[in-house]
Write a protein that holds these residues in place. Sequence first.
Motif, mmCIF file in Angstrom:
data_model
loop_
_atom_site.group_PDB
_atom_site.id
_atom_site.type_symbol
_atom_site.label_atom_id
_atom_site.label_comp_id
_atom_site.label_asym_id
_atom_site.label_seq_id
_atom_site.Cartn_x
_atom_site.Cartn_y
_atom_site.Cartn_z
ATOM 1 N N ASN A 15 33.495 31.460 39.567
ATOM 2 C CA ASN A 15 33.598 32.237 38.323
ATOM 3 C C ASN A 15 35.011 32.201 37.759
ATOM 4 O OD1 ASN A 15 30.894 32.946 38.343
ATOM 5 N ND2 ASN A 15 31.237 34.921 39.361
ATOM 6 N N VAL A 16 35.997 32.350 38.644
ATOM 7 C CA VAL A 16 37.394 32.312 38.199
ATOM 8 C C VAL A 16 37.749 30.923 37.686
ATOM 9 C CG1 VAL A 16 39.804 32.515 38.918
ATOM 10 C CG2 VAL A 16 38.123 34.175 39.716
ATOM 11 N N GLU A 17 37.251 29.897 38.360
ATOM 12 C CA GLU A 17 37.498 28.527 37.907
ATOM 13 C C GLU A 17 36.941 28.320 36.494
ATOM 14 O OE1 GLU A 17 36.806 23.878 39.284
ATOM 15 O OE2 GLU A 17 35.724 25.494 40.286
ATOM 16 N N LYS A 18 35.757 28.842 36.243
ATOM 17 C CA LYS A 18 35.159 28.736 34.911
ATOM 18 C C LYS A 18 35.997 29.464 33.864
ATOM 19 C CE LYS A 18 30.381 28.226 36.528
ATOM 20 N NZ LYS A 18 29.050 28.886 36.637
ATOM 21 N N LEU A 19 36.493 30.640 34.227
ATOM 22 C CA LEU A 19 37.338 31.398 33.297
ATOM 23 C C LEU A 19 38.628 30.635 32.983
ATOM 24 C CD1 LEU A 19 36.993 35.054 34.668
ATOM 25 C CD2 LEU A 19 36.258 34.238 32.421
ATOM 26 N N ILE A 84 48.255 37.298 40.336
ATOM 27 C CA ILE A 84 47.200 38.099 39.709
ATOM 28 C C ILE A 84 46.184 38.406 40.797
ATOM 29 C CG2 ILE A 84 45.347 38.153 37.987
ATOM 30 C CD1 ILE A 84 46.952 36.061 36.384
ATOM 31 N N TYR A 85 45.994 39.701 41.069
ATOM 32 C CA TYR A 85 45.033 40.089 42.109
ATOM 33 C C TYR A 85 43.683 40.427 41.492
ATOM 34 C CZ TYR A 85 48.417 40.366 45.938
ATOM 35 O OH TYR A 85 49.328 40.055 46.909
ATOM 36 N N LEU A 86 42.624 39.998 42.184
ATOM 37 C CA LEU A 86 41.252 40.334 41.824
ATOM 38 C C LEU A 86 40.636 41.080 43.002
ATOM 39 C CD1 LEU A 86 40.090 36.858 40.428
ATOM 40 C CD2 LEU A 86 41.298 38.672 39.215
ATOM 41 N N THR A 87 39.955 42.188 42.748
ATOM 42 C CA THR A 87 39.391 42.961 43.839
ATOM 43 C C THR A 87 38.225 43.821 43.383
ATOM 44 O OG1 THR A 87 39.931 44.572 45.577
ATOM 45 C CG2 THR A 87 41.009 44.855 43.460
ATOM 46 N N SER A 88 37.394 44.183 44.327
ATOM 47 C CA SER A 88 36.259 45.053 44.035
ATOM 48 C C SER A 88 36.609 46.515 44.280
ATOM 49 C CB SER A 88 35.057 44.663 44.909
ATOM 50 O OG SER A 88 35.435 44.662 46.276
ATOM 51 N N SER A 89 37.845 46.768 44.714
ATOM 52 C CA SER A 89 38.293 48.137 44.990
ATOM 53 C C SER A 89 39.694 48.354 44.461
ATOM 54 C CB SER A 89 38.279 48.389 46.504
ATOM 55 O OG SER A 89 38.912 49.617 46.814
ATOM 56 N N ASP A 90 39.963 49.561 43.978
ATOM 57 C CA ASP A 90 41.312 49.858 43.484
ATOM 58 C C ASP A 90 42.156 50.577 44.529
ATOM 59 O OD1 ASP A 90 40.123 52.310 43.530
ATOM 60 O OD2 ASP A 90 40.365 52.748 41.389
ATOM 61 N N ASP A 91 41.745 50.522 45.800
ATOM 62 C CA ASP A 91 42.454 51.219 46.875
ATOM 63 C C ASP A 91 43.798 50.592 47.217
ATOM 64 O OD1 ASP A 91 40.344 52.960 47.054
ATOM 65 O OD2 ASP A 91 39.401 51.940 48.766
ATOM 66 N N PHE A 92 44.003 49.333 46.798
ATOM 67 C CA PHE A 92 45.214 48.617 47.217
ATOM 68 C C PHE A 92 46.199 48.380 46.070
ATOM 69 C CE2 PHE A 92 41.641 47.406 49.879
ATOM 70 C CZ PHE A 92 42.138 47.649 51.156
ATOM 71 N N LEU A 105 43.226 43.205 38.701
ATOM 72 C CA LEU A 105 41.978 43.253 37.942
ATOM 73 C C LEU A 105 40.787 43.539 38.852
ATOM 74 C CD1 LEU A 105 42.510 40.073 35.722
ATOM 75 C CD2 LEU A 105 43.238 42.421 35.252
ATOM 76 N N LEU A 106 39.942 44.464 38.408
ATOM 77 C CA LEU A 106 38.749 44.810 39.174
ATOM 78 C C LEU A 106 37.604 43.847 38.854
ATOM 79 C CD1 LEU A 106 38.756 48.712 38.904
ATOM 80 C CD2 LEU A 106 39.336 47.328 40.907
ATOM 81 N N LYS A 107 36.878 43.467 39.906
ATOM 82 C CA LYS A 107 35.697 42.626 39.733
ATOM 83 C C LYS A 107 34.517 43.492 39.290
ATOM 84 C CE LYS A 107 36.926 39.290 43.380
ATOM 85 N NZ LYS A 107 36.484 38.675 44.656
ATOM 86 N N PRO A 108 33.580 42.955 38.548
ATOM 87 C CA PRO A 108 33.611 41.611 37.938
ATOM 88 C C PRO A 108 34.641 41.558 36.812
ATOM 89 C CG PRO A 108 31.719 42.842 37.139
ATOM 90 C CD PRO A 108 32.349 43.692 38.195
ATOM 91 N N VAL A 109 35.421 40.501 36.798
ATOM 92 C CA VAL A 109 36.523 40.376 35.847
ATOM 93 C C VAL A 109 35.997 39.952 34.480
ATOM 94 C CG1 VAL A 109 38.712 39.232 35.367
ATOM 95 C CG2 VAL A 109 38.064 39.739 37.723
ATOM 96 N N SER A 110 36.405 40.680 33.471
ATOM 97 C CA SER A 110 35.977 40.318 32.111
ATOM 98 C C SER A 110 36.843 39.191 31.577
ATOM 99 C CB SER A 110 36.087 41.531 31.180
ATOM 100 O OG SER A 110 37.443 41.848 30.923
#
Length: 244
Positions: A15-19, A84-92, A105-110
Amino acid sequence: MKVVICDDCIRDLQNVEKLLEKYKGSNAGIRFELEKFSDACILYERISRGELADIYVLDMIMSEKTGIDIGSLLRTVGSKGVIIYLTSSDDFALEAYGVHAARYLLKPVSEKDFFEAMDFALSYHKANEEILFPVKTKQGTVLVPYSRIEYIENYSRMLNVFLTDQETVKSIFIRKSFDEEIREIAEDRSFLRVHKSFLINMNHIKKLEQGNILMESGRRIPVSKTRAAEVKRQYLLFISECYM
């Protein structure tokens, strides 16, 4: 310019590659080499060997090596690569700021958020691009910005790179001659060979003395008798160019 993606989820990696491809397609003139990793340990090893990129798009939570582990290593080796960090949680989020991440950026990334992050990364990279001097140490290759180097000394076939913050980066035993090791950096107008064993950064000279140069740190660097006249001439020329 080189961009690295690292995510242990293949679907997210794709998905990131496509973006990225869509971003490149919508911005004429932007060119970059893309490298993908689904195994963070492999990327970690590459960085340890001094194989660096300009922009890193990293999953935060991965097995064995996390995005923070990779970010910390990048800063340890002196990389100014944009993270650039991508994650499913904002804990970090706070840990991300600790390694000076550009975006979190939180997943799913717009598409909108990702494009904005890439815009920032490119502008930051362009503004902060600096030439780096690679030093092979026991801990791996350390990349030192030219501006941080006060002088380099060849001592017992090892490079001692003295920095403006009083730190010293010491190389492993060098197999090439000192001339070969410093050939590229010596071509920079700010650097001057003043002795067979010393290369100095003229931006950090405090005073020319008889037979020595006093640096801003207070260290005195010997000047070879055979080079004394040329060193004085080159330094005066450097000063005149700086204040023209």
